[in-house]
Design a protein around this motif. Structure first.
Motif, mmCIF file in Angstrom:
data_model
loop_
_atom_site.group_PDB
_atom_site.id
_atom_site.type_symbol
_atom_site.label_atom_id
_atom_site.label_comp_id
_atom_site.label_asym_id
_atom_site.label_seq_id
_atom_site.Cartn_x
_atom_site.Cartn_y
_atom_site.Cartn_z
ATOM 1 N N LEU A 65 0.808 -1.211 0.000
ATOM 2 C CA LEU A 65 0.000 0.000 0.000
ATOM 3 C C LEU A 65 0.843 1.264 0.000
ATOM 4 O O LEU A 65 0.408 2.300 -0.517
ATOM 5 N N SER A 66 2.043 1.189 0.562
ATOM 6 C CA SER A 66 2.941 2.346 0.478
ATOM 7 C C SER A 66 3.310 2.629 -0.974
ATOM 8 O O SER A 66 3.367 3.786 -1.410
ATOM 9 N N TYR A 67 3.540 1.567 -1.736
ATOM 10 C CA TYR A 67 3.850 1.700 -3.160
ATOM 11 C C TYR A 67 2.655 2.283 -3.913
ATOM 12 O O TYR A 67 2.797 3.217 -4.713
ATOM 13 N N VAL A 68 1.461 1.751 -3.624
ATOM 14 C CA VAL A 68 0.254 2.231 -4.295
ATOM 15 C C VAL A 68 -0.053 3.676 -3.897
ATOM 16 O O VAL A 68 -0.528 4.465 -4.721
ATOM 17 N N ALA A 69 0.226 4.038 -2.654
ATOM 18 C CA ALA A 69 -0.014 5.412 -2.208
ATOM 19 C C ALA A 69 0.771 6.405 -3.050
ATOM 20 O O ALA A 69 0.283 7.506 -3.349
ATOM 21 N N ALA A 70 1.988 6.035 -3.431
ATOM 22 C CA ALA A 70 2.824 6.933 -4.228
ATOM 23 C C ALA A 70 2.362 7.024 -5.679
ATOM 24 O O ALA A 70 2.723 7.971 -6.383
ATOM 25 N N LEU A 71 1.572 6.050 -6.115
ATOM 26 C CA LEU A 71 1.126 5.991 -7.501
ATOM 27 C C LEU A 71 -0.242 6.617 -7.712
ATOM 28 O O LEU A 71 -0.649 6.862 -8.847
ATOM 29 N N THR A 72 -0.979 6.852 -6.645
ATOM 30 C CA THR A 72 -2.361 7.310 -6.735
ATOM 31 C C THR A 72 -2.559 8.579 -5.917
ATOM 32 O O THR A 72 -1.701 8.955 -5.118
ATOM 33 N N GLU A 73 -3.719 9.203 -6.106
ATOM 34 C CA GLU A 73 -3.992 10.456 -5.405
ATOM 35 C C GLU A 73 -5.276 10.433 -4.602
ATOM 36 O O GLU A 73 -5.379 11.142 -3.592
ATOM 37 N N ARG A 74 -6.267 9.636 -5.041
ATOM 38 C CA ARG A 74 -7.595 9.749 -4.443
ATOM 39 C C ARG A 74 -8.077 8.474 -3.758
ATOM 40 O O ARG A 74 -8.835 8.560 -2.798
ATOM 41 N N MET A 75 -7.697 7.316 -4.242
ATOM 42 C CA MET A 75 -8.247 6.082 -3.694
ATOM 43 C C MET A 75 -7.861 5.882 -2.238
ATOM 44 O O MET A 75 -6.705 6.090 -1.856
ATOM 45 N N GLU A 76 -8.841 5.475 -1.438
ATOM 46 C CA GLU A 76 -8.528 5.035 -0.086
ATOM 47 C C GLU A 76 -7.759 3.720 -0.165
ATOM 48 O O GLU A 76 -7.908 2.937 -1.107
ATOM 49 N N LEU A 77 -6.928 3.480 0.843
ATOM 50 C CA LEU A 77 -6.027 2.323 0.846
ATOM 51 C C LEU A 77 -6.365 1.461 2.049
ATOM 52 O O LEU A 77 -6.171 1.872 3.188
ATOM 53 N N GLY A 78 -6.892 0.252 1.794
ATOM 54 C CA GLY A 78 -7.398 -0.562 2.880
ATOM 55 C C GLY A 78 -6.669 -1.882 3.052
ATOM 56 O O GLY A 78 -6.282 -2.526 2.072
ATOM 57 N N THR A 79 -6.465 -2.265 4.309
ATOM 58 C CA THR A 79 -5.989 -3.619 4.595
ATOM 59 C C THR A 79 -7.213 -4.465 4.919
ATOM 60 O O THR A 79 -7.976 -4.164 5.821
ATOM 61 N N GLY A 80 -7.373 -5.533 4.155
ATOM 62 C CA GLY A 80 -8.576 -6.324 4.320
ATOM 63 C C GLY A 80 -8.280 -7.815 4.419
ATOM 64 O O GLY A 80 -8.749 -8.532 3.584
ATOM 65 N N ILE A 81 -7.510 -8.256 5.385
ATOM 66 C CA ILE A 81 -7.190 -7.526 6.614
ATOM 67 C C ILE A 81 -5.724 -7.763 6.987
ATOM 68 O O ILE A 81 -5.072 -8.633 6.421
ATOM 69 N N VAL A 82 -5.214 -7.010 7.981
ATOM 70 C CA VAL A 82 -3.991 -7.370 8.692
ATOM 71 C C VAL A 82 -4.372 -8.347 9.807
ATOM 72 O O VAL A 82 -5.335 -8.129 10.537
ATOM 73 N N ILE A 83 -3.612 -9.448 9.900
ATOM 74 C CA ILE A 83 -3.851 -10.433 10.962
ATOM 75 C C ILE A 83 -3.183 -9.891 12.217
ATOM 76 O O ILE A 83 -1.985 -10.081 12.446
ATOM 77 N N LEU A 84 -3.958 -9.211 13.023
ATOM 78 C CA LEU A 84 -3.397 -8.370 14.082
ATOM 79 C C LEU A 84 -2.590 -9.130 15.132
ATOM 80 O O LEU A 84 -1.532 -8.640 15.554
ATOM 81 N N PRO A 85 -2.994 -10.306 15.607
ATOM 82 C CA PRO A 85 -2.196 -10.973 16.646
ATOM 83 C C PRO A 85 -0.796 -11.353 16.206
ATOM 84 O O PRO A 85 0.058 -11.617 17.052
ATOM 85 N N GLN A 86 -0.552 -11.384 14.902
ATOM 86 C CA GLN A 86 0.774 -11.752 14.394
ATOM 87 C C GLN A 86 1.741 -10.575 14.371
ATOM 88 O O GLN A 86 2.924 -10.754 14.044
ATOM 89 N N ARG A 87 1.265 -9.396 14.692
ATOM 90 C CA ARG A 87 2.081 -8.185 14.609
ATOM 91 C C ARG A 87 2.466 -7.689 16.001
ATOM 92 O O ARG A 87 1.720 -7.858 16.961
ATOM 93 N N ASN A 88 3.613 -7.027 16.087
ATOM 94 C CA ASN A 88 3.953 -6.290 17.294
ATOM 95 C C ASN A 88 3.180 -4.973 17.253
ATOM 96 O O ASN A 88 3.370 -4.174 16.329
#
Length: 282
Positions: A65-88
């Motif tokens: 999504l960081s890559y896509v953010a740099a390529l676009t201007e208007r679209m919202e960027l969603g994680t669908g989903i991040v598996i939260l317990p696996q992250r710090n």
């Protein structure tokens, strides 16, 4: 009802050229959001519950999504989903805030507890802990995003006398979307999410989920700061969405209808899928 696209961070769409072309094309066609999922590892050999083969490539959602953010201007960027317990959660809070700032506040952070035991085991998390970790991690991250003196003391997260900047663009933190089809997921969405995300085969499947969310609203309180619960829904099988179904989703109150151009084996076919669905009634 807005249209979004899901899943173009996997299989034949993982390359930089394909990502750039499809992201820009989606924005040109009027899609309002771009969503991707997550699997850090996949069971090998494949198990019945796994949505992908172990050799199917899938990118990290925040990097993608960081890559896509740099390529676009208007679209919202969603994680669908991040598996939260696996992250710090402390590290994730920094990553999320960074992406939100760089995208101009376009991030929709979708999270869920996950369900694949081999994936959980590989990162050292017990499947039985996933619900408790998800709830604590959400509360701990919000401390880092919103409080002048962040602190949290729980079973899985403990910190104080620290701070983290930049903060997300919204004073209340990034928009949180809760995924899942269980009663616990519905309650979590009502209590902690700006929105809910789920999938199914038809508008009738969505009716079942909406009933679950209504029941959850009778069981848990919803903070006023979260506002109305937004509904994000993806039709998975069949992947083609016809005009009648789209109108029914809109009648049911879907805020974002996500299309999923499976099987993701040919970027040219994905492009045609996006063009075909861009004119769905809404």
């Amino acid at each position: 009802m807005e249209l979004g696209v899901f899943g173009l961070s996997a299989k034949a769409t993982v390359g930089p050229a394909e990502t750039a072309r499809l992201a820009r094309r989606a924005e040109e066609l009027g899609y309002r959001s771009w969503w991707v999922g997550e699997h850090v590892v996949l069971p090998s050999p494949r198990v019945p519950d796994s949505p992908m083969a172990p050799t199917d490539p899938i990118l990290d959602p925040l990097v993608h999504l960081s890559y896509v953010a740099a390529l676009t201007e208007r679209m919202e960027l969603g994680t669908g989903i991040v598996i939260l317990p696996q992250r710090n959660p402390v590290v994730l809070a920094k990553q999320v805030a960074s992406l939100d700032v760089l995208s101009g506040g376009r991030l929709l952070l979708g999270v869920a507890p996950g369900y694949l035991e081999p994936e959980m085991a590989a990162v050292g998390v017990r499947l039985s802990e996933r619900g408790g970790r998800t709830d604590e991690y959400l509360d701990a991250m919000r401390q880092l995003w919103t409080e002048p003196e962040p602190a949290y003391h729980g079973r899985y997260v403990n910190f104080e006398a620290v701070d983290a900047h930049p903060r997300p663009v919204r004073p209340d933190g990034p928009r949180i979307v809760i995924g899942g089809h269980s009663p616990a997921a519905y309650r979590r969405a009502v209590a902690k999410g700006h929105g809910w995300i789920g999938g199914g085969s038809s508008p009738e499947d969505l009716v079942t989920h909406l009933d679950g969310l209504r029941q959850a609203a009778d069981e848990v309180s919803r903070p006023a700061r979260l506002g109305r619960l937004e509904i994000n829904f993806m039709q998975i099988d069949p992947v083609e969405v016809d005009a009648g179904s789209a109108l029914r989703y809109a009648e049911l109150g879907v805020d974002r209808l996500l299309v999923y151009p499976l099987p993701l084996e040919d970027p040219a076919q994905v492009d045609m899928f996006l063009e075909k669905h861009a004119d769905l009634p809404r």
